[in-house]
Every structure is written in structure tokens, then in C-alpha cells.
Scaffold this active site. Structure first.
Site, short mmCIF file in Angstrom:
data_model
loop_
_atom_site.label_atom_id
_atom_site.label_comp_id
_atom_site.label_asym_id
_atom_site.label_seq_id
_atom_site.Cartn_x
_atom_site.Cartn_y
_atom_site.Cartn_z
N GLY A 14 -6.89 30.09 22.98
CA GLY A 14 -6.28 29.05 22.15
C GLY A 14 -5.01 28.44 22.70
O GLY A 14 -4.15 28.02 21.93
N MET A 92 -16.91 27.79 22.52
CA MET A 92 -17.99 27.98 23.49
C MET A 92 -19.36 27.93 22.83
O MET A 92 -20.17 28.86 22.95
CB MET A 92 -17.80 29.33 24.22
N HIS A 111 -12.83 19.44 28.53
CA HIS A 111 -13.60 20.11 29.58
C HIS A 111 -12.74 20.18 30.84
O HIS A 111 -12.15 19.17 31.24
CB HIS A 111 -14.89 19.31 29.85
N VAL A 146 -24.57 18.26 26.64
CA VAL A 146 -23.49 19.20 26.98
C VAL A 146 -22.51 18.47 27.91
O VAL A 146 -22.88 18.11 29.02
CB VAL A 146 -24.05 20.46 27.67
N LYS A 174 -2.61 23.16 32.47
CA LYS A 174 -1.33 22.50 32.20
C LYS A 174 -1.54 21.03 31.79
O LYS A 174 -0.87 20.52 30.89
CB LYS A 174 -0.48 22.54 33.48
C1 GRF Z 1 -10.08 25.35 28.49
O1 GRF Z 1 -10.06 25.30 29.89
C2 GRF Z 1 -11.03 24.31 27.96
O2 GRF Z 1 -11.06 23.16 28.75
C3 GRF Z 1 -12.34 25.02 28.03
O3 GRF Z 1 -12.06 26.35 27.65
C4 GRF Z 1 -10.70 26.65 27.97
C5 GRF Z 1 -10.07 27.12 26.69
O4 GRF Z 1 -8.77 27.51 26.83
N1 GRF Z 1 -13.31 24.35 27.19
P1 GRF Z 1 -7.87 27.82 25.55
O5 GRF Z 1 -8.70 28.73 24.61
O6 GRF Z 1 -7.50 26.54 24.90
O7 GRF Z 1 -6.70 28.57 26.11
#
Ligand code: GRF
Length: 220
Positions: A14, A92, A111, A146, A174
Site C-alpha cells: 500500500g 492483484m 501499472h 488486463v 517513486k
Molecule cells: C505497484 O508497483 C503497482 O504499480 C503494482 O503493484 C505495486 C503495488 O505497490 N500494481 P503498493 O502496494 O502500492 O506499495
């Protein structure tokens, strides 16, 4: 300005959720997170939500026989919290029609690659193995495919010769934390116009760069 109501879907750590929370608390994002929904119990995202007094709900996908059933439950929770825009932040799951139809062009995803390159999972490894010189991240509206929906904003980062997948992931992450709040704010300001695959953004400031090179050009 009236604030839009967000429902954030998560499955893990998150950090994107955190960047949205921080942007709201810094008064840069005209939104309220009405609910965070995780399909996985015990994940860090849930702690982040609780820490900021945001309602957090677990809908464990393992308890549902079909994807559609799970999605219907997600829709019910989103509707209960009067969500305007659904934010997939490291969620996911592939969405099915009950969710897509309940929120047409009202679901965003991020993504960690420059779509349409490297869709799906393990994309940093895929980018490194392919030998691309740039990668990045993409915020897009979600459709039935997807990682295929209309693109709202992208950020580009260089790929270096000695990169590991983890180094590249951090560099991309970042930028994710910058472009996701920006995309949501554009939506909140009513500046996104979708025609087919194309998202037109009203009143964009001029681009600061006209091209990027990696490695840098020497004589040309
Ligand atoms: C991120 O790289 C996002 O693009 C991908 O999953 C990762 C999630 O990271 N779909 P977080 O849970 O927001 O730290």
C-alpha cells in the site's frame, strides 16, 4: 471545490495508498477515501488505513467460488460508502463485469511499466531481460482486458546497465507515487475526457522536455 469519494482496492503493502493519503492530507488532492478494501487479510495497507481513520474492509477472495461473486460483494461495499471513483492500488485481481459495469470509466489502475509494453506480472524482470533503455509507470482506466484500458498519464525512468529488478522497481515506484495522485486530481477537477482509447486532458501545462536519451547523446 467538492471532493470526490474514493474507494481504494489493495492487496499488499500500500505505498500507493499512502501517497494518496498523504496528498489528501497535504490538501493537494480534492478527495476523500471512503473505504479501503483488501482481498488479503493482514496486509500493511489495512494498517495504513486504520492509522488514518479510514474504514478498512477485508473481502477474502478465497471465500468466494467465482470471481463475479467476489466482485459483487466489492460493488456492494463501494456503493454503501458512496464511492465515485475506484482506485486499484496494488490490487492483484482481474475485474469482472459486475464491477466494471457498476463503475464504467470510473476505475483506475497503476501499472509499473510503460503500457502497452510489459503487461501482467514480473514486469521489471521483463523490462530488464528485454534490454529496454527506459521504463516507467502508467495510470489507466480499467476495461475488461488486463492492463489495456485508456491511458491517463505515464512517467518515464531510465534503465541502467547495472540495474537489478528491485532497483528498477524502486525507481518506478517513486514516480507511481507522483502520477497516481495527479491522475486522481485531474479526474476530480473534471479534466479527463475519454473518447475511445484516448484520454484528452484539458488545460495541460506545456511539456518541459521534447525528448529523452539513454545513454545521453554525445555529438548529435
Ligand atoms: C505497484 O508497483 C503497482 O504499480 C503494482 O503493484 C505495486 C503495488 O505497490 N500494481 P503498493 O502496494 O502500492 O506499495
Amino acid at each position: 471545490m467538492t471532493k470526490i469519494n474514493l474507494g481504494v482496492l489493495v492487496s499488499g503493502s500500500g505505498t500507493n495508498l499512502q501517497s494518496i493519503i498523504d496528498s489528501i492530507e497535504a490538501d493537494k488532492l480534492d478527495a476523500t477515501i471512503r473505504v479501503v478494501i483488501s482481498n488479503v487479510p493482514g496486509v500493511r495497507s489495512l494498517e495504513r488505513a486504520k492509522k488514518h481513520n479510514i474504514p478498512a474492509v477485508v473481502i477474502n477472495h478465497e471465500k468466494y467460488a467465482a470471481r463475479e461473486e467476489f466482485d459483487r460483494e466489492v460493488v456492494a461495499v463501494l456503493k454503501t460508502h458512496r464511492v465515485d471513483l475506484v482506485i486499484m492500488a496494488g490490487f492483484m485481481r482481474i475485474l469482472t463485469s459486475p464491477l466494471l459495469k457498476a463503475f464504467p470509466l470510473k476505475i483506475m489502475n497503476i501499472h509499473p511499466a510503460l503500457l502497452p509494453s510489459f503487461q501482467g506480472l514480473h514486469v521489471q524482470e521483463k523490462a530488464l531481460n528485454y534490454g529496454v533503455k527506459f521504463s516507467g509507470c502508467t495510470v489507466h482506466f480499467v476495461d475488461e482486458g488486463v492492463d489495456t484500458g485508456p491511458i491517463i498519464i505515464q512517467a518515464v525512468v531510465p534503465v541502467y546497465d547495472d540495474d537489478t529488478a528491485q532497483m528498477l522497481q524502486q525507481r518506478i515506484l517513486k514516480e507511481e507515487h507522483r502520477i497516481y495522485p495527479q491522475a486522481i486530481q485531474l479526474y476530480a477537477e473534471g479534466r479527463l475526457e475519454v473518447t475511445g482509447r484516448k484520454v484528452h486532458i484539458k488545460d495541460t501545462p506545456p511539456m518541459k522536455t521534447s525528448s529523452l536519451h539513454n545513454p545521453p547523446l554525445e555529438k548529435f
